[in-house]
Design a protein around this motif. Structure first.
Motif, mmCIF file in Angstrom:
data_model
loop_
_atom_site.group_PDB
_atom_site.id
_atom_site.type_symbol
_atom_site.label_atom_id
_atom_site.label_comp_id
_atom_site.label_asym_id
_atom_site.label_seq_id
_atom_site.Cartn_x
_atom_site.Cartn_y
_atom_site.Cartn_z
ATOM 1 N N THR A 1 0.806 -1.219 0.000
ATOM 2 C CA THR A 1 0.000 0.000 0.000
ATOM 3 C C THR A 1 0.836 1.265 0.000
ATOM 4 N N LEU A 2 1.947 1.269 0.687
ATOM 5 C CA LEU A 2 2.720 2.504 0.813
ATOM 6 C C LEU A 2 3.836 2.618 -0.216
ATOM 7 N N GLY A 3 3.835 1.741 -1.180
ATOM 8 C CA GLY A 3 4.823 1.849 -2.242
ATOM 9 C C GLY A 3 6.232 1.571 -1.759
ATOM 10 N N MET A 4 6.363 0.750 -0.729
ATOM 11 C CA MET A 4 7.693 0.387 -0.252
ATOM 12 C C MET A 4 8.149 -0.883 -0.978
ATOM 13 N N ASP A 5 9.431 -0.986 -1.165
ATOM 14 C CA ASP A 5 9.946 -2.145 -1.880
ATOM 15 C C ASP A 5 10.282 -3.301 -0.950
ATOM 16 N N LEU B 1 10.243 -1.617 13.112
ATOM 17 C CA LEU B 1 9.659 -1.704 11.788
ATOM 18 C C LEU B 1 10.577 -0.957 10.840
ATOM 19 N N LEU B 2 11.119 -1.664 9.865
ATOM 20 C CA LEU B 2 12.079 -1.043 8.946
ATOM 21 C C LEU B 2 11.561 -1.262 7.527
ATOM 22 N N SER B 3 11.370 -0.169 6.816
ATOM 23 C CA SER B 3 10.786 -0.286 5.490
ATOM 24 C C SER B 3 11.414 0.745 4.576
ATOM 25 N N GLY B 4 11.606 0.390 3.333
ATOM 26 C CA GLY B 4 12.273 1.368 2.481
ATOM 27 C C GLY B 4 12.109 1.108 1.000
ATOM 28 N N ARG B 5 12.791 1.952 0.261
ATOM 29 C CA ARG B 5 12.703 1.911 -1.194
ATOM 30 C C ARG B 5 14.084 1.758 -1.809
ATOM 31 N N LEU B 6 14.069 1.238 -3.004
ATOM 32 C CA LEU B 6 15.328 1.052 -3.725
ATOM 33 C C LEU B 6 15.694 2.300 -4.496
ATOM 34 N N LYS B 7 14.720 3.183 -4.686
ATOM 35 C CA LYS B 7 14.954 4.324 -5.548
ATOM 36 C C LYS B 7 14.406 5.581 -4.888
ATOM 37 N N ALA C 1 13.496 9.245 -6.443
ATOM 38 C CA ALA C 1 13.490 10.120 -7.618
ATOM 39 C C ALA C 1 12.191 10.902 -7.643
ATOM 40 N N GLN C 2 12.308 12.224 -7.714
ATOM 41 C CA GLN C 2 11.125 13.067 -7.806
ATOM 42 C C GLN C 2 10.486 12.869 -9.175
ATOM 43 N N PRO C 3 9.199 12.970 -9.340
ATOM 44 C CA PRO C 3 8.215 13.013 -8.271
ATOM 45 C C PRO C 3 7.665 11.625 -7.949
ATOM 46 N N PHE C 4 8.111 10.604 -8.716
ATOM 47 C CA PHE C 4 7.528 9.282 -8.501
ATOM 48 C C PHE C 4 7.939 8.691 -7.152
ATOM 49 N N TYR C 5 9.191 8.868 -6.842
ATOM 50 C CA TYR C 5 9.703 8.327 -5.584
ATOM 51 C C TYR C 5 10.341 9.437 -4.781
ATOM 52 N N PRO C 6 9.528 10.328 -4.238
ATOM 53 C CA PRO C 6 10.086 11.434 -3.472
ATOM 54 C C PRO C 6 10.801 10.894 -2.235
ATOM 55 N N PRO C 7 11.748 11.651 -1.734
ATOM 56 C CA PRO C 7 12.452 11.183 -0.548
ATOM 57 C C PRO C 7 11.471 10.917 0.599
ATOM 58 N N LEU C 8 11.762 9.913 1.359
ATOM 59 C CA LEU C 8 10.943 9.620 2.540
ATOM 60 C C LEU C 8 10.987 10.835 3.462
ATOM 61 N N ASP C 9 9.854 11.174 4.027
ATOM 62 C CA ASP C 9 9.819 12.388 4.827
ATOM 63 C C ASP C 9 8.979 12.197 6.085
ATOM 64 N N CYS D 1 1.543 6.726 -20.780
ATOM 65 C CA CYS D 1 2.737 7.018 -19.986
ATOM 66 C C CYS D 1 2.481 6.644 -18.513
ATOM 67 N N ALA D 2 3.415 5.906 -17.915
ATOM 68 C CA ALA D 2 3.235 5.472 -16.522
ATOM 69 C C ALA D 2 3.094 6.664 -15.590
ATOM 70 N N GLY D 3 3.754 7.770 -15.956
ATOM 71 C CA GLY D 3 3.688 8.953 -15.103
ATOM 72 C C GLY D 3 2.301 9.555 -15.035
ATOM 73 N N ARG D 4 1.431 9.188 -15.969
ATOM 74 C CA ARG D 4 0.069 9.727 -15.961
ATOM 75 C C ARG D 4 -0.837 8.964 -14.991
ATOM 76 N N ALA D 5 -0.379 7.801 -14.530
ATOM 77 C CA ALA D 5 -1.181 7.054 -13.546
ATOM 78 C C ALA D 5 -1.245 7.865 -12.256
ATOM 79 N N SER D 6 -2.370 7.799 -11.609
ATOM 80 C CA SER D 6 -2.545 8.653 -10.424
ATOM 81 C C SER D 6 -1.527 8.347 -9.338
ATOM 82 N N ALA D 7 -1.056 7.106 -9.307
ATOM 83 C CA ALA D 7 -0.089 6.737 -8.265
ATOM 84 C C ALA D 7 1.167 7.583 -8.370
ATOM 85 N N TYR D 8 1.504 7.992 -9.585
ATOM 86 C CA TYR D 8 2.735 8.762 -9.759
ATOM 87 C C TYR D 8 2.460 10.224 -10.049
#
Lengths: 866, 399
Positions: free
Chosen positions: A77-81, A168-174, A176-184, B341-348
């Motif tokens: 759910t939280l997009g963690m890898d 509880l330790l959870s994280g991401r491999l990547k 990158a803005q904006p898809f994978y913004p830094p954990l905050d 484009c994957a970036g258009r999906a709401s998740a991203y």
């Protein structure tokens, strides 16, 4: 096409700038909105996840299942890898991967062998680790990153019952803005909420397990208590028959013992009844059988009357005030339950009232029946008052138990009142007294029809008297027996016997132990810890036997007080108590008790333990006496040693003074010898040498006057005389120099040494810094050291070369003479060097010789210049 | 020619393949099919997934597809999980051809030339409609892990050989947004680093629209210096400075990648329409030279561009889909293909709506809809094939 007018171009440029300005603002707004959307989404996902988790983990019965459900949901759910649960290990602050999701098989193979040490404060509940590309690395972060292949992660502790149950330790491999913004912090908030949810679930799970265990325990108590009633009834019945004289008169002591047995069997029955009541309360199974009670006043008067004697024994007046308007009133009640209600209120009043009065009052107030039990007892503290109807609650609870009881009486009162559709209230002032008021509606409309009987229940006239009244007084009533027992013990005091003090708040037990021990020991008793301590301080005692749960000062506090008192601490202590838990045993021993015996106890074992403790005490006393004697001996020996040391010190000082005197004498002798040599040298120079030189001149003059015709024999004789004279003069000069070279006195050490080495047939190198003039004795000593050493070199060493070195080292003149000769020189008498040792020693100096055979000689002299 | 689509999110790859294939046959009321389009996220095992599909469609149908970030069908859409999708097509006399060329990372343009050479070599009377798929993920290199110049070089190479482009759409395949290695299914081969084409000859028509997610935002700026896929200057200023001037000096360069987009207008510069735009996204910053690293190397010096802003709009998507449906007219629609484009999906993208929903609503049950999320979209603007970013391509196959 013509060129546009300059104005138009300007206008165009202006609009272009405007457009770009607006575009920039739009971009900024878009970016801000994008960030906000992300935050909203983050929160939505977080809330959705929490909601989902609340449903899914609430039903779990194992901690591992709770974590497993949570980490699966976090990852999806939280997009963690990758998500890991780090579980505490046996080592403090160390954690190991216990569960994980998002890893391939080969990753996890080494997880079991990895431990991560987190700072203690991290697991305090506020711990949080957010690792992004901008986080400054630490060894711990690097280890986690490497172990789990997670460059960016969040770690939060999960705390349950004030201790970490996992991280509880959870994280991401990547990242990158904006898809994978830094954990905050937003992610951190979500994780903290998840940790909180897990924590609550674990605690709830434990609570529900505890509740289930509690229920089973209550059920068990109920069953066991029920089973107890049969044997107790079968004990009480025959006892009562015997006491009633059915089998003839009983001898006094036998009757007394049987009465103790009877009283305590009744108490046990009462306690079991209370446990059964508790079980019914817990199970919600307490049901009423309510019948009309038009004679409520008589019922209450009768029951209250049974407490009159108990109150009277304490000097407390029991008043009963009845409202006649209740006679024939339409009151429906369960007689048995009402009886328990009344007994509990009255027994409490008797128990807690030591002077004044107790009043039982009935009233009809409109459509209500009121029962009030008031007293002038100890009262209840304001902070205790709101809780007195809670189960197991005893006011002023603690280890020093002022009053006996299970703590369910008032809870039962409240329950019985409530079952009757009524209420109970309490008012109290510490030190002044308490008022309990039960109100029950008249009539039966408010009752469950199934619990209402229309015919009146049998009158209670023939019912056996409840033992509660006696029991209420039993453990906390006046302690007449203590005074009597101690007076008797004092009267029959036998100095040949050991003395024991027994502290116990139960009179029957006091009597029993007294009976057990009186034949062998002087046995005194005390009813509580405070009285015991007072007795110990006023009367010598060989052993203290004490209960743990006693009024005023508990047994534990008594033991601690004894151990803290220099005069009492040697007294052995045996704890005798009904608290059988291992923890209580350890606690007693920790407090300073020597031994522990659980009630009920075997009398033989009890006596054996007392004997053992007294034997140990005897040994300890003997050892203590011997230690004291040894200590005295030790002191005497120490005094003697000190005295001898003082004598030796005096002798040493005397010897040192003599040594100093010898040293001074030696210095004086050397000085005198030098002076004498100097004088002799001067005399030789001034007298003999000059005269002989004159003789030589005269002889040469005589030779000159002899003509060619002179007798050749005379000429030859004169020539021989002149040569002999010159040779004699040479030897005389050498002798004078040997006694004390004048150059040493006149020009100093270095010129004297230069002259010395210049005459040496063996090449000698002189290495000497500019030293200036040194004290005369030092220069003389140095000169003779070199002189004698070179003399040895020349005469005995068969050396090809020698070296003389002079150094000034820290106020000392260090003279070193080395040669490459045969070695084997020594400082012994006759060596030629032996005289030097005295000369050097006379100056507090030091002489060292190193002269291994065939490896040359090294003579070193240290001569203090001060 | 008939088709049906199926969507599955079962975590087991074989089950997911079988599930999606079964649903696809069911939706199309097909007993059997000749051609299968199949896509799945990188969480799936490629062999197991193919076996699952084969277990339902049998050994005969041709398989064509690869990794995708997510899947869209008529009523389902999702990404970054266990999504998998299958379109089962009974070609009904149309004989599809498939072409494969490997070695993409080392020979991007040459692969395009060779692939087009295969197509030409088939000797079609008229070039057939093409569905192009290529692997956008470079497995070998650290860093972004994407083939940054593959889309433009590949289509440049193909265009060179083909001469003119037939109806064609396509996309750069990747299986997740972490750029983990993906796979391509070409019949029973499982390959990677390849480009492949599906040719649909005959009377199948492909009508396509482009749906932008961005609109021009600034005045035109001229790229005055570029190096490959790095735009170095706008109007003589370092590119990052020009962006900072517009975007705000308070933003750091780290904010630019995947956010800054640049548009090239291939139509009338001042016409009030944006269909002729090609949008490119900035993927990284060349810090040393102050340049913008773009996905595609055709933004040469002299190209006029505009900074774009995101304007993803559901109404616009619905409207464009309706426009495409209007073009179909009375023809028999077979399958709608949505390459998004994957970036258009709401998740991203961060929107509170799913852009694909606009397409789903407009398509309804008129035809099967099969879409997949990609890293780069390929579609024609005018006569020329272009590589797009942040764009949705919708194509309808009809007869």
């Amino acid at each position: 096409m013509t060129d546009p007018a300059p104005d138009a171009l300007q206008e165009l440029a202006y609009y272009k700038r405007q457009i770009d300005e607006v575009a920039g603002q739009n971009l900024k707004l878009d970016y801000a909105i994008s960030g906000l959307r992300r935050q909203v989404r983050q929160k939505q996902e977080g809330f959705a996840l929490l909601s989902e988790l609340q449903q899914s983990i609430g039903a779990q019965k194992r901690i591992s299942a709770i974590f497993e459900t949570a980490i699966d949901a976090i990852n999806s759910t939280l997009g963690m890898d990758r998500t890991v649960v780090l579980m505490p290990t046996e080592r403090e602050h160390a954690y190991r991967a216990g569960q994980w999701v998002g890893f391939l098989g080969e990753h996890v193979e080494h997880f079991g062998s990895l431990e991560f040490e987190f700072p203690a404060e991290f697991a305090s509940g506020e711990g949080l680790l957010i690792v992004t590309s901008k986080t400054e690395s630490t060894p711990l972060i690097e280890r986690v990153q490497e172990a789990f292949g997670l460059p960016y992660f969040i770690c939060v502790p999960v705390i349950a019952h004030d201790a970490p149950i996992g991280l509880l330790l959870s994280g991401r491999l990547k990242e990158a803005q904006p898809f994978y913004p830094p954990l905050d912090q937003g992610d951190a908030d979500t994780f903290r909420a998840i940790a909180g949810l897990i924590s609550a679930s674990v605690q709830n799970m434990r609570i529900s397990v505890l509740e289930e265990m509690d229920r089973l325990k209550t059920e068990f108590f109920a069953n066991v208590s029920h089973e107890f009633r049969t044997p107790i009834t079968l004990t009480l019945g025959p006892l009562e028959q015997v006491l009633a004289g059915r089998y003839g008169d009983l001898p006094g002591p036998v009757r007394t013992q049987l009465e103790v047995m009877h009283r305590n069997q009744q108490r046990m029955l009462e306690l079991i009844n209370q446990i059964l009541d508790l079980a019914k309360l817990e199970a919600g199974r307490m049901e009423l059988q309510c019948a009309p009670m038009p004679e409520i006043n008589r019922f209450i008067e009768q029951r209250a009357g049974q407490f009159g004697s108990a109150a009277g024994l304490r000097g407390v007046e029991l008043r009963v005030v009845l409202d006649k308007r209740l006679d024939g009133a339409d009151l429906y009640a369960d007689r048995d339950k009402l009886d328990r209600l009344l007994v509990n209120l009255l027994s409490n009043a008797v128990k807690f009232t030591h002077e004044g009065w107790i009043e039982v009052r009935t009233e009809r107030a409109g459509d209500e029946f009121r029962l009030t039990v008031a007293d002038t007892g100890v009262g209840i503290a304001p902070d205790e008052l709101p809780h007195i109807f809670d189960r197991f609650r005893q006011a002023a609870g603690g280890t020093a138990r002022e009053y006996s009881g299970t703590g369910i009486g008032l809870a039962l009162v409240k329950e019985v009142a409530a079952l009757h559709g009524g209420t109970v209230t309490a008012h109290s002032q510490p030190g002044k007294g308490s008022v309990f008021r039960v109100t029950i509606p008249l009539g039966s409309g408010h009752l469950n029809p199934a619990s209402v009987l229309e015919s009146a229940a049998a009158d209670a006239d023939g019912d056996p008297v409840t033992p509660a009244a006696l029991l209420a007084l039993g453990e906390s009533g006046p302690q007449h027996d203590v005074t009597e027992a101690n007076a008797a013990a004092q009267a029959s005091f036998d100095t040949a016997k050991r003395t024991i003090l027994y502290a116990e708040d139960n009179a029957d037990l006091r009597a029993h132990v007294r009976d057990l021990l009186a034949a062998e020991y002087n046995i005194f008793v005390a009813a509580d810890g405070k009285a015991a301590l007072e007795q110990l301080r006023s009367r010598p005692c060989d052993l203290l036997v004490t209960d743990l749960m006693m009024p005023r000062v508990s047994g534990r506090d008594l033991v601690q007080a004894v151990r803290a008192d220099d005069a009492l601490r040697a007294i052995p202590v045996l704890v005798l108590t009904a608290r059988t838990a291992v923890g209580a045993q350890i606690d007693s021993l920790d407090a300073g008790a020597d031994d522990y015996l659980a009630k009920p106890f075997d009398s033989s074992e009890f006596r054996a333990r007392i004997r053992s403790l007294l034997r140990i005490k005897d040994y300890q006393d003997t050892i203590r006496a011997q230690a004291s004697e040894l200590s005295q001996w030790n002191r005497t020996l120490n005094d003697r040693v000190r005295q001898q040391v003082r004598q030796i010190d005096g002798l040493r000082a005397e010897l040192q003074a003599q040594l100093r005197e010898v040293q001074a004498s030696r210095a004086r002798i050397v000085q005198a010898a030098d002076d004498a040599r100097r004088r002799l040298e001067r005399d030789l120079h001034d007298g003999a040498q000059q005269r002989l030189t004159t003789v030589g001149l005269m002889l040469r003059s005589g030779q000159a006057r002899l003509g060619p015709a002179a007798d050749p024999a005379l000429v030859h004789a004169l020539q021989q005389a002149v040569e002999e004279l010159h040779a004699g003069l040479g030897e005389l000069r050498a002798l004078a120099r040997g006694l004390h070279p004048a150059i040493l006195t006149n020009e100093g050490l270095i010129p004297a040494l230069r002259a010395l080495v210049s005459r040496s047939p063996v090449p000698v190198q002189l290495v000497a810094p500019a030293l200036g003039r040194l004290p005369g004795p030092v220069e003389t000593a140095a000169y003779f050291v070199v002189s004698e050493a070179l003399n040895n070199v020349i005469k005995h060493a068969d050396a090809s070369a020698a070296q003389v070195t002079l150094e000034n080292q820290d106020g000392k003149l260090v003279v070193t003479i080395t040669d490459d000769g045969a070695g084997g020189a020594n400082l012994g008498v006759g060596s030629g060097l032996s005289g030097l040792a005295d000369r050097v020693a006379a100056l507090d100096g030091r002489l060292d010789l190193c002269s291994p055979a065939r490896h040359g000689t090294r003579l070193r002299a240290e001569l203090p210049c001060g | 020619m008939r088709a049906g689509v199926g969507f599955s999110e079962l975590p087991g790859s074989r089950q997911a393949g079988a599930d999606a294939a079964r649903l696809a046959l069911g939706q199309g009321s097909l007993d059997a099919c000749d051609l299968v389009l199949m896509f799945a996220t990188s969480k799936h095992d490629p062999v197991a997934f193919r076996e699952g599909v084969r277990s339902v469609v049998g050994p005969r149908p041709r398989l064509f597809g690869g990794s995708a970030v997510g899947i869209i069908t008529n009523d389902r859409a999702g990404c970054d999980g266990f999504q998998a999708g299958v379109a089962a097509i009974a070609t009904g006399g149309v004989q599809p051809d498939m072409f494969l060329e490997g070695g993409l990372p080392d020979h991007e343009r040459a692969v395009g030339t060779a692939l087009a050479g295969q197509i030409i070599g088939r000797g079609y009377d008229e070039l057939p409609n093409l569905l192009l798929l290529y692997d956008i993920v470079r497995r070998r290199e650290p860093g972004l892990g994407l083939s940054m110049t593959a889309p433009t070089r590949l289509i440049a190479g193909m265009g060179e050989v083909l001469g003119g482009w037939p109806g064609a759409v396509g996309g750069g395949l990747m299986g997740d947004m972490q750029y983990n290695p993906g796979y391509q299914w070409f019949d029973d081969q499982i390959v990677h680093h390849s480009a492949m084409a599906l040719a649909l000859p005959g009377d199948v028509r492909m009508d396509t629209i482009i749906m932008h997610g961005c609109s021009p935002s600034t005045s035109y700026k001229t790229i005055t210096k570029a190096d490959g896929n790095v735009v170095l200057e706008f109007d003589g200023r370092p590119a990052v400075e020009a962006v900072a001037h517009a975007f705000g000096e308070d933003k750091s360069w780290e904010d630019y990648p995947l956010y800054i987009t640049i548009g090239m207008n291939h139509g009338d510069r001042f016409a009030p329409r944006d269909e002729d735009y090609v949008v490119r996204v900035c993927m990284d910053i060349d810090r040393e030279r102050g340049g913008l690293v773009m996905l595609g190397d055709d933004m040469k010096a002299g190209t006029e561009v505009q900074l774009m802003r995101r304007t993803l709009d559901l109404d616009y998507v619905r409207q464009r889909t309706d426009e495409l449906l209007a073009v179909i007219g009375d023809r028999e629609p077979v399958l709608a293909i949505h390459i998004d484009c994957a970036g258009r999906a709401s998740a991203y993208n961060g929107t509170d709506f799913e852009e694909a929903q606009g397409v789903q609503e407009a398509i309804g049950s008129k035809m099967p809809l099969f879409g997949w999320y990609v890293g780069c979209e390929l579609a024609k603007v005018g006569p020329m094939m272009q590589s797009h970013n942040w764009t949705g391509i919708l194509s309808i196959l009809s007869r």
